[in-house]
Design a protein around this motif. Sequence first.
Motif, PDB file in Angstrom:
ATOM      1  N   LYS A 295     -35.998  28.277 -18.219  1.00  0.00           N
ATOM      2  CA  LYS A 295     -36.319  29.822 -17.947  1.00  0.00           C
ATOM      3  C   LYS A 295     -36.408  30.467 -19.251  1.00  0.00           C
ATOM      4  N   ASP A 296     -35.723  29.790 -20.406  1.00  0.00           N
ATOM      5  CA  ASP A 296     -35.340  30.496 -21.729  1.00  0.00           C
ATOM      6  C   ASP A 296     -34.386  31.533 -21.553  1.00  0.00           C
ATOM      7  N   LEU A 297     -33.369  31.452 -20.605  1.00  0.00           N
ATOM      8  CA  LEU A 297     -32.155  32.372 -20.430  1.00  0.00           C
ATOM      9  C   LEU A 297     -30.977  31.711 -21.064  1.00  0.00           C
ATOM     10  N   PRO A 298     -29.939  32.502 -21.463  1.00  0.00           N
ATOM     11  CA  PRO A 298     -28.672  32.371 -22.084  1.00  0.00           C
ATOM     12  C   PRO A 298     -27.828  31.695 -20.915  1.00  0.00           C
ATOM     13  N   TYR A 299     -27.109  30.842 -21.148  1.00  0.00           N
ATOM     14  CA  TYR A 299     -25.894  30.400 -20.191  1.00  0.00           C
ATOM     15  C   TYR A 299     -24.757  30.589 -20.662  1.00  0.00           C
ATOM     16  N   SER A 300     -23.787  31.609 -20.077  1.00  0.00           N
ATOM     17  CA  SER A 300     -22.581  31.868 -20.432  1.00  0.00           C
ATOM     18  C   SER A 300     -21.248  31.580 -19.623  1.00  0.00           C
ATOM     19  N   GLY A 301     -21.947  30.315 -18.592  1.00  0.00           N
ATOM     20  CA  GLY A 301     -20.666  29.675 -17.976  1.00  0.00           C
ATOM     21  C   GLY A 301     -19.922  28.703 -18.762  1.00  0.00           C
ATOM     22  N   GLU A 302     -18.907  28.281 -18.129  1.00  0.00           N
ATOM     23  CA  GLU A 302     -17.992  27.483 -18.501  1.00  0.00           C
ATOM     24  C   GLU A 302     -18.524  26.014 -18.356  1.00  0.00           C
ATOM     25  N   ARG A 303     -18.671  25.176 -19.490  1.00  0.00           N
ATOM     26  CA  ARG A 303     -19.337  23.886 -19.233  1.00  0.00           C
ATOM     27  C   ARG A 303     -18.307  22.989 -18.580  1.00  0.00           C
ATOM     28  N   THR A 304     -18.441  22.107 -17.595  1.00  0.00           N
ATOM     29  CA  THR A 304     -17.577  21.144 -16.919  1.00  0.00           C
ATOM     30  C   THR A 304     -18.193  20.027 -17.195  1.00  0.00           C
ATOM     31  N   THR A 305     -17.252  18.805 -17.226  1.00  0.00           N
ATOM     32  CA  THR A 305     -17.616  17.501 -17.676  1.00  0.00           C
ATOM     33  C   THR A 305     -17.171  16.810 -16.233  1.00  0.00           C
ATOM     34  N   ILE A 306     -16.651  17.482 -15.298  1.00  0.00           N
ATOM     35  CA  ILE A 306     -16.254  16.650 -14.048  1.00  0.00           C
ATOM     36  C   ILE A 306     -17.136  16.692 -13.090  1.00  0.00           C
ATOM     37  N   GLY A 307     -17.448  15.766 -12.474  1.00  0.00           N
ATOM     38  CA  GLY A 307     -18.675  15.546 -11.400  1.00  0.00           C
ATOM     39  C   GLY A 307     -18.939  13.953 -11.276  1.00  0.00           C
ATOM     40  N   ARG A 308     -19.914  13.857 -10.341  1.00  0.00           N
ATOM     41  CA  ARG A 308     -20.604  12.649  -9.848  1.00  0.00           C
ATOM     42  C   ARG A 308     -21.723  12.378 -11.042  1.00  0.00           C
ATOM     43  N   THR A 309     -21.486  11.376 -11.897  1.00  0.00           N
ATOM     44  CA  THR A 309     -22.456  11.105 -13.032  1.00  0.00           C
ATOM     45  C   THR A 309     -22.803   9.652 -12.809  1.00  0.00           C
ATOM     46  N   ILE A 310     -23.935   9.235 -13.253  1.00  0.00           N
ATOM     47  CA  ILE A 310     -24.383   7.881 -13.383  1.00  0.00           C
ATOM     48  C   ILE A 310     -24.583   7.549 -14.789  1.00  0.00           C
ATOM     49  N   SER A 311     -24.287   6.476 -15.052  1.00  0.00           N
ATOM     50  CA  SER A 311     -24.086   6.043 -16.420  1.00  0.00           C
ATOM     51  C   SER A 311     -25.333   5.220 -16.929  1.00  0.00           C
ATOM     52  N   PRO A 312     -25.977   5.323 -17.863  1.00  0.00           N
ATOM     53  CA  PRO A 312     -27.328   4.641 -18.347  1.00  0.00           C
ATOM     54  C   PRO A 312     -26.746   3.712 -19.615  1.00  0.00           C
ATOM     55  N   SER A 313     -25.363   3.462 -19.830  1.00  0.00           N
ATOM     56  CA  SER A 313     -25.070   2.691 -21.041  1.00  0.00           C
ATOM     57  C   SER A 313     -25.222   1.288 -21.115  1.00  0.00           C
ATOM     58  N   LYS A 314     -25.500   0.516 -19.857  1.00  0.00           N
ATOM     59  CA  LYS A 314     -26.021  -0.690 -19.819  1.00  0.00           C
ATOM     60  C   LYS A 314     -27.269  -0.835 -20.247  1.00  0.00           C
ATOM     61  N   LEU A 315     -28.326   0.084 -19.717  1.00  0.00           N
ATOM     62  CA  LEU A 315     -29.535  -0.005 -20.273  1.00  0.00           C
ATOM     63  C   LEU A 315     -29.766   0.446 -21.763  1.00  0.00           C
ATOM     64  N   ILE A 316     -28.892   1.289 -22.018  1.00  0.00           N
ATOM     65  CA  ILE A 316     -29.196   1.436 -23.523  1.00  0.00           C
ATOM     66  C   ILE A 316     -28.507   0.189 -24.489  1.00  0.00           C
ATOM     67  N   SER A 317     -27.595  -0.201 -24.043  1.00  0.00           N
ATOM     68  CA  SER A 317     -27.098  -1.343 -24.759  1.00  0.00           C
ATOM     69  C   SER A 317     -27.852  -2.713 -24.653  1.00  0.00           C
ATOM     70  N   GLU A 318     -28.399  -3.080 -23.427  1.00  0.00           N
ATOM     71  CA  GLU A 318     -28.978  -4.453 -23.358  1.00  0.00           C
ATOM     72  C   GLU A 318     -30.247  -3.935 -23.802  1.00  0.00           C
TER      73      GLU A 318
END
Length: 257
Positions: free
Chosen positions: A215-238
């Motif tokens: 929406k072209d709006l600023p984000y002022s919240g605190e960035r978290t790195t904790i959560g459920r994430t899915i890794s594409p590292s195998k795809l990137i590597s192979e």
Amino acid sequence: MKKIGIIGCGWLGNHIAERLSGQYEIFTTTTSESKIEELTSKRYHPTLVDFPSEYLSETMKEWEVASQLDAVIITVPFSGVKGAEIPLQEKAKNLLAFVGNYKGQMFFMSSTGVYPDIEKDFTEDEQSADDVLSEAVIKAQFPQVNILRLAGLMGDQRLLKNYHISNLDLLVNHIHYADICSVVEKMLKNQSQSKVYNVVAPIHPNKEEVINAQKDLPYSGERTTIGRTISPSKLISELNFEFEYPDPRYFHIEILS
């Protein structure tokens, strides 16, 4: 020209067909008679077929063109709520009867929903295809199948800003359709067999960040790195794969090639 079959030519199937149509002759299926004319106009050679989820179809015949195809891409959805395992199995069996004894390259579009809803970064090794009902049914008959576990499908008008969204602090696992097409294209050229890949953008902002950016709006919240994430590292590597759209915050910005 080589031939590709796309079973289930809906939103994603259409995007894949568009990407591959200059390189392959495209054969498609649809459950909707109203789509036949549209698919024919695009020269996609449509077949009208449905895969019932409540019963085994006694009239299901093998796809006439199956033996001529160099690859088959299955985009028919098989995800369902808990307790729907038996209907999903019937649907899969109907589809398998349609594909028959196909021996060529195959792709099955699965989902990152196969991973538990817990705060963790998941790789493919943490959920065997043999333990995922829809994947196991396909794999049992077609051991050569490539299973692509797709994150939330985005791109075009499918943008987070266009939906009513809750839990804005949760991290997203999204993928732009253009990158799915690129993965398929690369695996076709590599003649990949029996691979399982997470196909998900490598950057995981939270929902509010994505919506504000779109929406072209600023984000002022605190960035978290904790959560459920899915890794594409195998795809990137192979595959030595580079994402066109690595950050869901910018899925609304068209990249001109």
